[in-house]
Design a protein around this motif. Structure first.
Motif, PDB file in Angstrom:
ATOM      1  N   ARG A 594       0.850  -1.437  -0.044  1.00 44.75           N
ATOM      2  CA  ARG A 594      -0.098  -0.021   0.102  1.00 44.75           C
ATOM      3  C   ARG A 594       0.970   1.366   0.028  1.00 44.75           C
ATOM      4  NH1 ARG A 594      -5.572  -0.818   1.212  1.00 44.75           N
ATOM      5  NH2 ARG A 594      -5.440   1.198   1.875  1.00 44.75           N
ATOM      6  N   ASP A 595       1.986   1.183   0.667  1.00 46.15           N
ATOM      7  CA  ASP A 595       2.828   2.572   0.899  1.00 46.15           C
ATOM      8  C   ASP A 595       3.900   2.586  -0.407  1.00 46.15           C
ATOM      9  OD1 ASP A 595       4.640   0.130   1.635  1.00 46.15           O
ATOM     10  OD2 ASP A 595       4.792   1.353   3.572  1.00 46.15           O
ATOM     11  N   GLY A 596       3.884   1.779  -1.226  1.00 41.37           N
ATOM     12  CA  GLY A 596       4.581   1.880  -2.376  1.00 41.37           C
ATOM     13  C   GLY A 596       6.013   1.040  -2.205  1.00 41.37           C
ATOM     14  N   GLN A 597       6.010   0.245  -1.176  1.00 44.38           N
ATOM     15  CA  GLN A 597       7.401  -0.308  -1.035  1.00 44.38           C
ATOM     16  C   GLN A 597       7.158  -1.848  -0.714  1.00 44.38           C
ATOM     17  OE1 GLN A 597       9.873   1.216   2.476  1.00 44.38           O
ATOM     18  NE2 GLN A 597       8.460   2.870   2.721  1.00 44.38           N
ATOM     19  N   ILE A 598       8.252  -2.616  -1.001  1.00 45.71           N
ATOM     20  CA  ILE A 598       7.940  -4.046  -0.769  1.00 45.71           C
ATOM     21  C   ILE A 598       7.850  -4.744   0.468  1.00 45.71           C
ATOM     22  CG2 ILE A 598       9.079  -6.303  -1.581  1.00 45.71           C
ATOM     23  CD1 ILE A 598      10.150  -4.906  -3.949  1.00 45.71           C
ATOM     24  N   GLY A 599       6.666  -5.204   1.022  1.00 39.75           N
ATOM     25  CA  GLY A 599       6.680  -5.555   2.245  1.00 39.75           C
ATOM     26  C   GLY A 599       7.112  -7.009   2.483  1.00 39.75           C
ATOM     27  N   HIS A 600       7.428  -7.291   3.824  1.00 39.95           N
ATOM     28  CA  HIS A 600       7.957  -8.422   4.361  1.00 39.95           C
ATOM     29  C   HIS A 600       6.574  -9.234   4.992  1.00 39.95           C
ATOM     30  CE1 HIS A 600      11.010 -11.200   6.528  1.00 39.95           C
ATOM     31  NE2 HIS A 600      10.000 -12.018   6.145  1.00 39.95           N
ATOM     32  N   GLN A 601       5.606  -9.628   4.242  1.00 39.96           N
ATOM     33  CA  GLN A 601       4.173 -10.159   4.277  1.00 39.96           C
ATOM     34  C   GLN A 601       3.825 -11.389   4.968  1.00 39.96           C
ATOM     35  OE1 GLN A 601       2.426  -9.870   0.535  1.00 39.96           O
ATOM     36  NE2 GLN A 601       4.316 -10.642  -0.638  1.00 39.96           N
ATOM     37  N   TYR A 602       4.845 -12.223   5.608  1.00 39.57           N
ATOM     38  CA  TYR A 602       4.270 -13.544   6.012  1.00 39.57           C
ATOM     39  C   TYR A 602       4.879 -13.983   7.040  1.00 39.57           C
ATOM     40  CZ  TYR A 602       8.837 -15.098   3.783  1.00 39.57           C
ATOM     41  OH  TYR A 602      10.126 -15.390   3.353  1.00 39.57           O
ATOM     42  N   PHE A 603       6.242 -13.355   7.740  1.00 39.95           N
ATOM     43  CA  PHE A 603       6.745 -14.068   8.799  1.00 39.95           C
ATOM     44  C   PHE A 603       6.040 -14.000  10.231  1.00 39.95           C
ATOM     45  CE2 PHE A 603       8.453  -9.729   9.830  1.00 39.95           C
ATOM     46  CZ  PHE A 603       8.622  -9.808  11.083  1.00 39.95           C
ATOM     47  N   VAL A 604       5.160 -12.913  10.245  1.00 39.92           N
ATOM     48  CA  VAL A 604       4.614 -12.833  11.589  1.00 39.92           C
ATOM     49  C   VAL A 604       3.601 -13.982  11.748  1.00 39.92           C
ATOM     50  CG1 VAL A 604       2.968 -11.460  12.878  1.00 39.92           C
ATOM     51  CG2 VAL A 604       4.973 -10.293  11.616  1.00 39.92           C
ATOM     52  N   ASP A 605       2.779 -14.180  10.753  1.00 38.59           N
ATOM     53  CA  ASP A 605       1.935 -15.182  10.601  1.00 38.59           C
ATOM     54  C   ASP A 605       2.434 -16.548  10.569  1.00 38.59           C
ATOM     55  OD1 ASP A 605      -1.406 -16.021  10.086  1.00 38.59           O
ATOM     56  OD2 ASP A 605      -0.079 -17.316   8.680  1.00 38.59           O
ATOM     57  N   LEU A 606       3.773 -17.032  10.039  1.00 40.82           N
ATOM     58  CA  LEU A 606       4.282 -18.079   9.930  1.00 40.82           C
ATOM     59  C   LEU A 606       5.073 -18.402  11.452  1.00 40.82           C
ATOM     60  CD1 LEU A 606       5.702 -20.453   8.935  1.00 40.82           C
ATOM     61  CD2 LEU A 606       7.726 -19.011   8.529  1.00 40.82           C
ATOM     62  N   MET A 607       5.256 -17.296  12.316  1.00 42.35           N
ATOM     63  CA  MET A 607       5.368 -17.395  13.909  1.00 42.35           C
ATOM     64  C   MET A 607       4.041 -18.058  14.436  1.00 42.35           C
ATOM     65  SD  MET A 607       7.771 -17.077  16.082  1.00 42.35           S
ATOM     66  CE  MET A 607       7.143 -18.377  17.493  1.00 42.35           C
ATOM     67  N   LEU A 608       2.862 -17.420  13.840  1.00 38.67           N
ATOM     68  CA  LEU A 608       1.671 -18.256  14.434  1.00 38.67           C
ATOM     69  C   LEU A 608       1.602 -19.580  14.318  1.00 38.67           C
ATOM     70  CD1 LEU A 608      -1.033 -17.804  15.611  1.00 38.67           C
ATOM     71  CD2 LEU A 608      -1.903 -17.151  13.524  1.00 38.67           C
ATOM     72  N   ALA A 609       1.858 -20.005  13.104  1.00 41.86           N
ATOM     73  CA  ALA A 609       1.957 -21.077  12.526  1.00 41.86           C
ATOM     74  C   ALA A 609       2.631 -22.256  13.562  1.00 41.86           C
ATOM     75  CB  ALA A 609       2.025 -21.398  10.986  1.00 41.86           C
ATOM     76  N   HIS A 610       3.882 -21.874  13.890  1.00 40.42           N
ATOM     77  CA  HIS A 610       4.606 -22.701  14.932  1.00 40.42           C
ATOM     78  C   HIS A 610       4.081 -22.473  16.341  1.00 40.42           C
ATOM     79  CE1 HIS A 610       8.101 -23.513  12.327  1.00 40.42           C
ATOM     80  NE2 HIS A 610       7.782 -22.321  11.731  1.00 40.42           N
ATOM     81  N   VAL A 611       3.249 -21.460  16.457  1.00 37.12           N
ATOM     82  CA  VAL A 611       2.882 -21.527  17.936  1.00 37.12           C
ATOM     83  C   VAL A 611       1.600 -22.340  17.999  1.00 37.12           C
ATOM     84  CG1 VAL A 611       1.527 -20.004  19.628  1.00 37.12           C
ATOM     85  CG2 VAL A 611       3.409 -18.828  18.399  1.00 37.12           C
ATOM     86  N   LEU A 612       0.908 -22.485  16.675  1.00 38.44           N
ATOM     87  CA  LEU A 612      -0.196 -23.475  16.951  1.00 38.44           C
ATOM     88  C   LEU A 612       0.224 -24.850  17.141  1.00 38.44           C
ATOM     89  CD1 LEU A 612      -2.420 -21.857  13.710  1.00 38.44           C
ATOM     90  CD2 LEU A 612      -3.010 -22.432  16.049  1.00 38.44           C
ATOM     91  N   LEU A 613       1.393 -25.214  16.187  1.00 37.90           N
ATOM     92  CA  LEU A 613       1.872 -26.660  16.427  1.00 37.90           C
ATOM     93  C   LEU A 613       2.299 -26.940  17.867  1.00 37.90           C
ATOM     94  CD1 LEU A 613       3.791 -26.862  13.020  1.00 37.90           C
ATOM     95  CD2 LEU A 613       1.846 -28.147  14.090  1.00 37.90           C
ATOM     96  N   ASN A 614       2.778 -25.638  18.510  1.00 44.72           N
ATOM     97  CA  ASN A 614       3.231 -25.810  19.998  1.00 44.72           C
ATOM     98  C   ASN A 614       1.849 -26.246  20.558  1.00 44.72           C
ATOM     99  OD1 ASN A 614       6.081 -24.804  20.900  1.00 44.72           O
ATOM    100  ND2 ASN A 614       5.553 -24.153  19.017  1.00 44.72           N
ATOM    101  N   ALA A 615       0.846 -25.481  20.421  1.00 39.66           N
ATOM    102  CA  ALA A 615      -0.377 -25.915  21.195  1.00 39.66           C
ATOM    103  C   ALA A 615      -0.946 -27.352  20.786  1.00 39.66           C
ATOM    104  CB  ALA A 615      -1.422 -24.867  20.804  1.00 39.66           C
ATOM    105  N   LEU A 616      -0.848 -27.596  19.639  1.00 41.79           N
ATOM    106  CA  LEU A 616      -1.405 -28.825  19.193  1.00 41.79           C
ATOM    107  C   LEU A 616      -0.588 -29.990  19.574  1.00 41.79           C
ATOM    108  CD1 LEU A 616      -2.254 -28.045  15.484  1.00 41.79           C
ATOM    109  CD2 LEU A 616      -3.694 -28.307  17.360  1.00 41.79           C
ATOM    110  N   CYS A 617       0.901 -30.008  19.620  1.00 45.72           N
ATOM    111  CA  CYS A 617       1.617 -30.932  20.269  1.00 45.72           C
ATOM    112  C   CYS A 617       2.079 -31.085  21.653  1.00 45.72           C
ATOM    113  CB  CYS A 617       3.049 -30.866  19.049  1.00 45.72           C
ATOM    114  SG  CYS A 617       2.574 -30.845  17.353  1.00 45.72           S
ATOM    115  N   ALA A 618       1.684 -30.035  22.376  1.00 45.05           N
ATOM    116  CA  ALA A 618       1.944 -29.888  23.762  1.00 45.05           C
ATOM    117  C   ALA A 618       1.413 -31.002  24.458  1.00 45.05           C
ATOM    118  CB  ALA A 618       1.610 -28.576  24.186  1.00 45.05           C
ATOM    119  N   SER A 619       2.265 -31.613  25.648  1.00 41.33           N
ATOM    120  CA  SER A 619       1.885 -32.731  26.394  1.00 41.33           C
ATOM    121  C   SER A 619       0.859 -32.067  27.485  1.00 41.33           C
ATOM    122  CB  SER A 619       2.965 -33.424  26.951  1.00 41.33           C
ATOM    123  OG  SER A 619       3.785 -32.460  27.677  1.00 41.33           O
TER     124      SER A 619
END
Length: 619
Positions: A594-619
């Motif tokens: 939106r601001d005319g620059q190239i954005g880093h558009q996925y790593f924040v959600d990718l961290m969420l993906a790993h957090v979800l796996l931590n929840a799914l796989c936690a003992s």
């Protein structure tokens, strides 16, 4: 009917007006008329301007046109001052005129002194203590992490505060700035790392007078070269607030504390919040955190019980950086080697897999970063059920692409039920079902929880929990669509209660069949970023809606745990560098945002993906 009076001829009028006293009165009346016309013109001009700006925001929200400039401004910086320090070891025997308990959707406790109210003398004077023999404030070295909590009776309390009567200038005025008495020299502030530092500040109106009513929404940011977090704010309900700062001793150095006033007195909760957005930077304070002998409990890798916390208070820390990293043609930021290790205790695994150029999120515990092999070992023969907004779609695709080694799956639809197999071991598979809840019709939007009023949509959801096998884990959220659909907090509360009762009935039906209700994780809706901070799903509203629905689900006994994606996304929500406004996990692409620059558009959600796996796989 004309009033009775004496009829004046032109000659008589001239005689009267020629008298000095009458001439003076006539001139004064003329001046009043002229000033009145100017005021009317000014008010009308402001009204027209407000209407145009509201229409412009509405159009931007409806069309999401690329290139809309950020609404943040840097005015009112002449009001920037520092906070007066509130010592944590408040003397319980000290006498004060009033005791006001803090309240906010995110109340926080400074352990081990739980449930301690902060003493205030009145609406304009917050008690404070500075050690005159030291350059540094006196602190209580409890040396524990700040923890946030969901306010009890959140819905009813917020409604009561929002509807609090006015009647006094200090209650009816609007906040335009803050004063932080005692430390307003503008010099670099030095604070000890590891300790909790709680600073008070007072809301001021446009005449510089203290306000005596709360409800303002302050966005806070504490950033250094290797640290980004959201300092927690307490609202005392009388125009006074406090903000708590804490930095781990491993991250000493210079930081910037930024305080932004986004909305005044719950105006972000209105149906048309773009008409009321303020969005002013009130404080940019330089702070140096210096090394001490303080120590904090070492973070452990999250286990099952760690997801029982309703609200998180985390931070992003950086443990590697490639200064010359360039985005690849496929939109990826492969800045660190895939096997670049995490640094204990901030994460476990390969930090390079996050493609964040060294950033990682942690909270009251830290997270494992999964590679494909352990992820498949965890998910094999599992059935994961998602019910929420389109951010779920991004997260599912990122799990498949980045973690489960299925890059050929370029997208998943809003509604699907599919089995995915391990490309290196076809005997391992996982079933993922995702049902979009923004509307009962998957091609439409902006119904949110009201989608459950559709009988066909209800039956679709019930079907998955009435089969011979049911999902073993469910991930749900409210969603940004609810921020658009509901006219006010009261109606949303009714919708949230209805949704909670629906899922409670589904749970009861499952148990009546002699089956076990799955683990259900409530995944908080994101903090919308950049231009979207001012719209119907702004952070002020969505933070409250997150809490209201969670409160209803807890009361219904539906939820097993929480994943606070609001806290995870908040440090990156101020602009559109890591989001398109409403998504943090879009497909990697080398394209301008939106601001005319190239954005880093996925790593924040990718961290969420790993957090979800931590929840799914936690003992």
């Amino acid at each position: 009917m004309p009033e009775k009076g004496v009829s004046l001829t032109p000659a008589n009028q001239w005689v009267l007006m020629s008298r000095p006293l009458l001439q003076w009165r006539f001139g004064l009346l003329t001046a009043f008329v002229f000033i009145g016309m100017v005021v009317v013109w000014s008010i009308d001009g402001c009204t027209i301007k407000s209407f145009i700006e509201a229409w412009r925001f509405r159009q931007d929200y409806l069309t999401a046109k690329v290139g809309y400039p950020s609404n943040r401004t840097h005015s009112h910086q002449n009001l920037t001052k520092l906070a007066s320090y509130i010592p944590l070891n408040v003397n319980p025997n000290q006498t004060n005129e009033t005791q006001v308990d803090s309240f906010s959707p995110l109340n926080h406790n400074i352990q081990p002194e739980h449930n301690k109210s902060v003493s205030v003398k009145n609406s304009s004077s917050v008690s404070a203590k500075i050690d005159g023999n030291s350059m540094h404030p006196v602190v209580q070295r409890s040396w524990d992490w700040i923890l946030a909590e969901l306010e009890p009776n959140l819905t009813s309390n917020i409604l009561a505060r929002w509807l609090a009567p006015g009647g006094k200038p200090c209650r009816d005025s609007k906040t335009v700035g803050v004063t932080i008495p005692g430390l307003d020299s503008g010099n670099l502030i030095e604070l000890s790392a590891g300790d909790v530092h709680e600073f008070s500040f007072q809301a001021l109106d446009d005449s510089g007078k203290p306000r005596c009513l709360g409800g303002d929404y302050f966005e806070t940011d504490l950033s250094g070269d290797s640290w980004k977090s959201r300092p927690l704010v307490k609202d005392f309900g009388n125009g006074s607030y406090s903000v708590s700062l804490q930095v781990h001793p491993d991250f000493t150095g210079e930081f910037i504390l930024t305080v932004i006033l986004l909305y005044r007195h719950f105006e972000g909760l209105k149906f048309t919040p773009w008409r009321f957005v303020y969005d002013r930077v009130l404080c940019n304070i330089s702070i140096r955190f210096y090394k001490t002998k303080a120590w904090l409990p070492e973070l452990h890798t999250c286990n099952g019980s760690d997801f029982s916390r309703d609200v998180w208070s985390g931070r992003w820390t950086r443990h590697g950086k490639n200064e010359h990293c360039q985005i690849s043609n496929d939109g990826r930021y492969r800045c660190l080697a895939p096997d670049f290790p995490c640094k204990a205790p901030w994460c476990d695994g390969s930090l390079g897999l996050l493609e964040s150029n060294g950033w990682v999120y942690s909270t009251h515990c830290s997270f494992k970063i999964f590679s494909a092999h352990p992820a498949w070992n965890c998910l094999k023969n599992r059935w994961i059920f998602f019910w929420g907004d389109s951010n779920h779609v991004d997260t599912i695709r990122n799990i498949l692409n980045f973690i489960l080694d299925l890059p050929e799956i370029h997208s998943v639809p809003r509604r699907f039920d599919m089995n995915f197999s391990n490309p290196k071991d076809p005997s391992q598979s996982v079933r993922i079902t995702s049902i979009f809840n923004g509307h009962w019709n998957e091609t439409q939007n902006y119904l949110g929880l009201d989608s459950l009023k559709d009988e066909g949509f209800q039956n679709l959801l019930k079907k998955y929990f009435s089969e011979e096998r049911i999902p073993d884990t469910m991930v749900m959220n409210s969603g940004l669509h609810d921020g658009v659909h509901w006219h006010n907090l009261r109606t949303f509360s009714v919708g949230a209660g209805y949704a909670a009762s629906f899922w409670a009935d589904v749970k009861e039906a499952v148990r009546n069949r002699g089956m076990t209700w799955p683990k259900v994780f409530y995944r908080n809706t994101v903090a919308t970023g950049g231009y979207a901070r001012t719209l119907a799903f702004n952070p002020n509203k969505m933070e409250v809606y997150n809490g209201v629905l969670l409160e209803k689900l807890r009361q219904a006994g539906v939820v097993s745990g929480v994943i606070d994606n609001f806290d995870m996304t908040f440090p990156w929500h101020f602009d559109n560098r890591c989001n398109d406004g409403v998504h943090y996990g879009r497909v990697p692409a080398k394209m301008k945002w939106r601001d005319g620059q190239i954005g880093h558009q996925y790593f924040v959600d990718l961290m969420l993906a790993h957090v979800l796996l931590n929840a799914l796989c936690a003992s």
